[in-house]
Scaffold this motif. Structure first.
Motif, PDB file in Angstrom:
ATOM      1  N   THR A   1      -8.126  -1.112   5.245  1.00 12.71           N
ATOM      2  CA  THR A   1      -7.399  -0.543   4.112  1.00 12.71           C
ATOM      3  C   THR A   1      -6.406   0.538   4.525  1.00 12.71           C
ATOM      4  OG1 THR A   1      -9.329   0.894   3.808  1.00 12.71           O
ATOM      5  CG2 THR A   1      -9.151  -1.047   2.382  1.00 12.71           C
ATOM      6  N   ILE A   2      -6.142   0.698   5.802  1.00 12.88           N
ATOM      7  CA  ILE A   2      -5.205   1.737   6.238  1.00 12.88           C
ATOM      8  C   ILE A   2      -3.827   1.513   5.619  1.00 12.88           C
ATOM      9  CG2 ILE A   2      -3.982   2.706   8.217  1.00 12.88           C
ATOM     10  CD1 ILE A   2      -6.469   2.156   9.900  1.00 12.88           C
ATOM     11  N   GLY A   3      -3.305   0.291   5.706  1.00  8.53           N
ATOM     12  CA  GLY A   3      -1.985  -0.015   5.172  1.00  8.53           C
ATOM     13  C   GLY A   3      -1.893   0.131   3.667  1.00  8.53           C
ATOM     14  N   PRO A   4      -2.752  -0.563   2.895  1.00 14.04           N
ATOM     15  CA  PRO A   4      -2.640  -0.448   1.439  1.00 14.04           C
ATOM     16  C   PRO A   4      -2.856   0.962   0.916  1.00 14.04           C
ATOM     17  CG  PRO A   4      -4.524  -1.821   2.068  1.00 14.04           C
ATOM     18  CD  PRO A   4      -3.702  -1.622   3.291  1.00 14.04           C
ATOM     19  N   GLN A   5      -3.753   1.723   1.535  1.00 14.09           N
ATOM     20  CA  GLN A   5      -3.929   3.089   1.043  1.00 14.09           C
ATOM     21  C   GLN A   5      -2.684   3.939   1.320  1.00 14.09           C
ATOM     22  OE1 GLN A   5      -5.891   6.338   2.870  1.00 14.09           O
ATOM     23  NE2 GLN A   5      -7.339   6.605   1.190  1.00 14.09           N
ATOM     24  N   ALA A   6      -2.092   3.747   2.508  1.00  8.91           N
ATOM     25  CA  ALA A   6      -0.868   4.485   2.834  1.00  8.91           C
ATOM     26  C   ALA A   6       0.234   4.172   1.836  1.00  8.91           C
ATOM     27  CB  ALA A   6      -0.408   4.144   4.247  1.00  8.91           C
ATOM     28  N   GLN A   7       0.408   2.899   1.513  1.00  7.67           N
ATOM     29  CA  GLN A   7       1.455   2.512   0.575  1.00  7.67           C
ATOM     30  C   GLN A   7       1.149   2.976  -0.845  1.00  7.67           C
ATOM     31  OE1 GLN A   7       4.579   0.732   1.146  1.00  7.67           O
ATOM     32  NE2 GLN A   7       4.010   1.803   3.012  1.00  7.67           N
ATOM     33  N   LEU A   8      -0.124   3.021  -1.201  1.00  6.95           N
ATOM     34  CA  LEU A   8      -0.517   3.548  -2.506  1.00  6.95           C
ATOM     35  C   LEU A   8      -0.038   4.990  -2.658  1.00  6.95           C
ATOM     36  CD1 LEU A   8      -2.441   2.768  -5.018  1.00  6.95           C
ATOM     37  CD2 LEU A   8      -4.050   4.323  -3.903  1.00  6.95           C
ATOM     38  N   MET A   9      -0.209   5.771  -1.609  1.00  6.87           N
ATOM     39  CA  MET A   9       0.218   7.170  -1.663  1.00  6.87           C
ATOM     40  C   MET A   9       1.731   7.283  -1.771  1.00  6.87           C
ATOM     41  SD  MET A   9      -2.410   9.160   0.900  1.00  6.87           S
ATOM     42  CE  MET A   9      -2.322   8.035   2.301  1.00  6.87           C
ATOM     43  N   HIS A  10       2.456   6.433  -1.050  1.00  7.37           N
ATOM     44  CA  HIS A  10       3.916   6.455  -1.162  1.00  7.37           C
ATOM     45  C   HIS A  10       4.359   6.111  -2.585  1.00  7.37           C
ATOM     46  CE1 HIS A  10       4.965   7.315   2.936  1.00  7.37           C
ATOM     47  NE2 HIS A  10       4.259   6.304   3.406  1.00  7.37           N
ATOM     48  N   ALA A  11       3.709   5.139  -3.190  1.00  7.62           N
ATOM     49  CA  ALA A  11       4.046   4.780  -4.570  1.00  7.62           C
ATOM     50  C   ALA A  11       3.764   5.940  -5.510  1.00  7.62           C
ATOM     51  CB  ALA A  11       3.260   3.539  -4.994  1.00  7.62           C
ATOM     52  N   ALA A  12       2.685   6.668  -5.267  1.00  8.64           N
ATOM     53  CA  ALA A  12       2.332   7.802  -6.111  1.00  8.64           C
ATOM     54  C   ALA A  12       3.365   8.923  -5.994  1.00  8.64           C
ATOM     55  CB  ALA A  12       0.946   8.316  -5.734  1.00  8.64           C
ATOM     56  N   ILE A  13       3.897   9.133  -4.798  1.00 10.02           N
ATOM     57  CA  ILE A  13       4.944  10.140  -4.609  1.00 10.02           C
ATOM     58  C   ILE A  13       6.168   9.789  -5.454  1.00 10.02           C
ATOM     59  CG2 ILE A  13       6.547  11.158  -2.942  1.00 10.02           C
ATOM     60  CD1 ILE A  13       4.316  10.660  -0.808  1.00 10.02           C
TER      61      ILE A  13
END
Length: 409
Positions: free
Chosen positions: A244-256
């Protein structure tokens, strides 16, 4: 504008942060902090004032430790809460919401690939107030080959190389650094946690993008920096299998992006109510009664609400994948996050643009600095191209093709 100065390698002394019990408290704390951070956000952006005091308050709040698992003394909040916290802070100050992104990223790399000893040590450091930055990306080449190297000799292990886009490194106590080593004829990647004050580490504040001005996303140079074996965490191995390293990282970018868009939307409402004039053909006395202004406000709100909903759905699937990491669960999480990232990008940019279109010419006055919302969201949304996310989504639903395993999907 940048001072392009080398920064002292002496990290600020951490203090023991407050203890956050769980998800609800994390949201409450973030909301209170956001109110404080919003007060000086425009001045910090305009004059490029590095937010040292704000970061100390941010760290002391306990929010930088919210993803530390409960088994290691942290609150282990859900990814939905993590995304909400980031968006709440982002609505107040887009730079402050991006600075800890790689900190949380490093914590996820540890959770997935770190040894038990590494987890206990670094999780404890975070709960004591340490901040992680990052030194992942490199510039000057077009082939995406990592050139920062982890080398060894009889006296130990060393890191050598130069990185850019090092968001948070300026403010960090540790700089998780992506380095490659040649082992048995194969190139292997590691995430090396390097103390900011280690001999041979030089941090240069040379980020001069027109947005996200105080994220500290400049350069870090490593000149034969000696590292301990305990600081070296396998990285490539975590992408050789579904994680889940990739999807969690992208989730945070979307939240920003969502948070910055929400901040722009709030400013738009305030400006229309307090200062805007209706267009002459509307034949109304107040801008809030202008029918086409109402249409535009509704459009922005709808896009932001939809992005928020997709972000919540994606977060739930990342949570599920963390509990059971399989090809199927990780792929489902990655695609859901890609969908949310597309919409948060579109909604954030729309909010930043409509802020001016619906507010009128007076909203462009430099004293208000409202362009920071558009500049910030436009800069951050360039982190990775959403056009490739459309392609991944189509391939997944039409042909059952699983998305690639890397940090950008």
């Amino acid at each position: 504008m940048t001072n392009a100065a080398s920064v002292s390698s002496v990290a600020p002394s951490p203090r023991r942060p407050a203890s956050i019990a769980g998800d609800e408290e994390a949201i409450e704390v973030a909301t209170l902090l956001a109110d404080e951070f919003a007060v000086g956000a425009s001045d910090r952006d305009r004059d490029r004032l590095l937010p040292w005091n704000e970061l100390e308050a941010f760290t002391a709040s306990g929010l930088w430790g919210i993803t530390v698992p409960r088994a290691y003394g942290g609150p282990g909040v859900s990814n939905r809460t993590l995304a909400q916290v980031i968006a709440i802070i982002g609505a107040a100050d887009g730079s402050l919401s991006q600075i800890p992104q790689n900190h949380y990223y490093a914590l996820e790399v540890l959770r997935v690939g770190g040894s038990e000893e590494q987890k206990r040590f670094f999780y404890d450091r975070v709960l004591e107030g340490d901040r992680f930055g990052n030194a992942l990306a490199e510039v000057g080449q077009r082939d995406f080959t990592r050139r920062t190297r982890l080398v060894g000799d009889g006296s130990g292990a060393f890191v050598e190389g130069r990185k850019f886009y090092c968001t948070g490194a300026l403010y960090a106590h540790w700089i998780p650094t992506l380095a490659v080593a040649d082992e048995d004829g194969k190139r292997t990647s590691y995430l090396v946690f390097i103390p900011r004050n280690a001999p041979g580490v030089t941090i240069t504040d040379d980020w001069d993008g027109f947005g996200q001005r105080v994220t500290g996303s400049g350069s870090v140079e490593f000149e034969h920096v000696q590292v301990e074996p305990e600081w070296i965490v396998p990285f490539q191995a975590s992408f050789d299998r579904p994680t889940t390293i990739g999807p969690q990282a992208q989730l945070m970018h979307a939240a920003i992006d969502l948070g910055i868009g929400q901040g722009a939307y709030r400013e738009m409402l305030r400006f229309i109510k307090e200062r805007s004039r209706p267009w002459i053909d509307a034949k109304v006395e107040r801008a809030v009664d202008d029918p086409l202004t109402l249409y535009g406000v509704g459009e922005v709100k709808l896009r932001l609400r939809a992005a928020e909903a997709l972000l919540g759905r994606a977060a739930a699937l990342v949570d599920a994948a963390q509990r059971d990491m399989t090809e199927e669960t990780v792929a489902a999480a990655s695609i859901a996050v890609a969908e949310a990232k597309i919409l948060s990008t579109k909604a954030g940019l729309l909010a930043g643009t409509k802020l001016f279109e619906l507010s009128g010419t007076s909203s462009t006055l430099s004293e208000d600095n409202l362009d920071r919302y558009w500049r910030n969201v436009r800069t951050h949304t360039l982190h990775d191209p959403v056009r490739w996310k459309y392609q991944a989504i189509g391939s997944y639903y039409l042909g059952g093709k699983l998305p690639p395993r890397h940090g950008a999907i």
